[in-house]
Design a protein around this motif. Sequence first.
Motif, PDB file in Angstrom:
ATOM      1  N   UNK A 156      69.814  53.457  53.592  1.00 24.73           N
ATOM      2  CA  UNK A 156      68.672  52.521  52.806  1.00 24.73           C
ATOM      3  C   UNK A 156      69.537  51.223  52.942  1.00 24.73           C
ATOM      4  N   UNK A 157      69.099  50.118  52.062  1.00 29.02           N
ATOM      5  CA  UNK A 157      69.539  48.836  51.845  1.00 29.02           C
ATOM      6  C   UNK A 157      69.997  48.922  50.438  1.00 29.02           C
ATOM      7  N   UNK A 158      70.896  48.047  50.091  1.00 32.98           N
ATOM      8  CA  UNK A 158      71.285  47.871  48.710  1.00 32.98           C
ATOM      9  C   UNK A 158      70.212  47.724  47.654  1.00 32.98           C
ATOM     10  N   UNK A 159      70.136  48.479  46.601  1.00 30.24           N
ATOM     11  CA  UNK A 159      69.080  48.371  45.564  1.00 30.24           C
ATOM     12  C   UNK A 159      69.126  46.997  44.792  1.00 30.24           C
ATOM     13  N   UNK A 160      68.077  46.379  44.370  1.00 32.91           N
ATOM     14  CA  UNK A 160      68.376  45.043  43.666  1.00 32.91           C
ATOM     15  C   UNK A 160      69.207  45.468  42.369  1.00 32.91           C
ATOM     16  N   UNK A 161      70.000  44.145  41.880  1.00 28.87           N
ATOM     17  CA  UNK A 161      70.890  44.492  40.936  1.00 28.87           C
ATOM     18  C   UNK A 161      70.171  44.671  39.551  1.00 28.87           C
ATOM     19  N   UNK A 162      70.521  45.622  38.698  1.00 31.35           N
ATOM     20  CA  UNK A 162      69.914  45.830  37.752  1.00 31.35           C
ATOM     21  C   UNK A 162      70.394  44.980  36.487  1.00 31.35           C
ATOM     22  N   UNK A 163      69.874  44.565  35.729  1.00 28.96           N
ATOM     23  CA  UNK A 163      70.333  43.404  34.538  1.00 28.96           C
ATOM     24  C   UNK A 163      71.145  44.571  33.732  1.00 28.96           C
ATOM     25  N   UNK A 164      72.386  44.021  33.168  1.00 28.52           N
ATOM     26  CA  UNK A 164      73.303  44.745  31.771  1.00 28.52           C
ATOM     27  C   UNK A 164      72.318  44.793  30.708  1.00 28.52           C
ATOM     28  N   UNK A 165      72.455  45.938  29.911  1.00 28.33           N
ATOM     29  CA  UNK A 165      71.744  46.264  28.843  1.00 28.33           C
ATOM     30  C   UNK A 165      72.645  45.766  27.489  1.00 28.33           C
ATOM     31  N   UNK A 166      72.043  45.598  26.316  1.00 24.66           N
ATOM     32  CA  UNK A 166      72.883  45.248  25.136  1.00 24.66           C
ATOM     33  C   UNK A 166      71.996  45.537  24.080  1.00 24.66           C
ATOM     34  N   UNK A 167      72.616  46.347  23.043  1.00 32.37           N
ATOM     35  CA  UNK A 167      71.588  46.907  21.918  1.00 32.37           C
ATOM     36  C   UNK A 167      71.269  45.873  21.106  1.00 32.37           C
TER      37      UNK A 167
END
Length: 245
Positions: free
Chosen positions: A170-181
Motif C-alpha cells: 500500500x501507500x503511506x497512511x495519513x499522519x495521525x495527529x498526536x493525542x493529549x489528555x
Amino acid sequence: NDYVNLGNSTSLRITGSMTLSAWVKSSAFPPDDAAIISKRQSADTGYQLDTTVDRGPRTIGFKITNGSGGNVARYGATAMTAHTWYHVAGVYNATNRTMAVYLNGQLDNGALVGTVPATQLNSNQNVNLGRRPGSPGTFNFAGVLDDVRIYSRALSLAEIQSDMLTPVGGTPPPNTPPTISSIVAPAINEDTATGALAFTVGDLETPAGSLTVSGSSSNPALVPAANIVFGGSGASRTVTITPAP
C-alpha cells in the motif's frame, strides 16, 4: 497461540544476506523468546527475529546459524514493554559479515554473540510467524503482528524507515495527529503556582519520548509564556503554571 505457517519455499531458504521486519505489539511476554519470524529448529538451526530476555531485559533478538551449526545473535539495546507498538527489524549482511537490529527505524545494536559468518545455515523447518516451528508452543508470540517482511538482501536504514511507514502492498497512511489528555483546571490562591498538573501524550507514528509539548497564554499579562513550564518524560508529562506577581 495463533500463528501463520509460510511453508518452506525456495525463496525462504535463505543462506546469504537477509532482512526481517515487522510491526509488533505484545500483550504479554513468555519466560523466554517470543518468536516473530522463525525458521528455527529445536537445535537452534535457522533464522529468527524475536523479542527475548537472553541478555536480561526484554529486547529485540536476531539470530542466524553459522556453517558449523553455532548460534550467532545480535541483541537490541533498548528494553521493550508490553502493550506498546514497535517496528523491529534485523539485518544480516553476508558480504560485510555484519548483523544489526533496528527499533522504530533507528539502529538499536546491543550485544553481538558469536562471529558473523559469510553464509548462514538453512534449517529444514517451515517459516512461522508468531511461533518457533521447531518447538511448537514453547516460544509463541502473544499479541499482534503486522506488516511482516522477509527479504533475501540487506536493507539500508532508509529502506527500513520507508517500510516502517508504508503498509505492505500500500501507500503511506495519513499522519495521525498526536493525542493529549485533558488537564483539570485547578483553583489556586492569588499569587501562587498551580503545582505540577499531570497529563499524558501519545502518537501512533512517533515514540512518546520524542514528542515536544509547548504552550501559550491567552493573557500574557496575567500568565507570561515563560511561566508555563513543562516537565515529565515519555507519555507522562506535567505542566506548572505561575501567574505574574
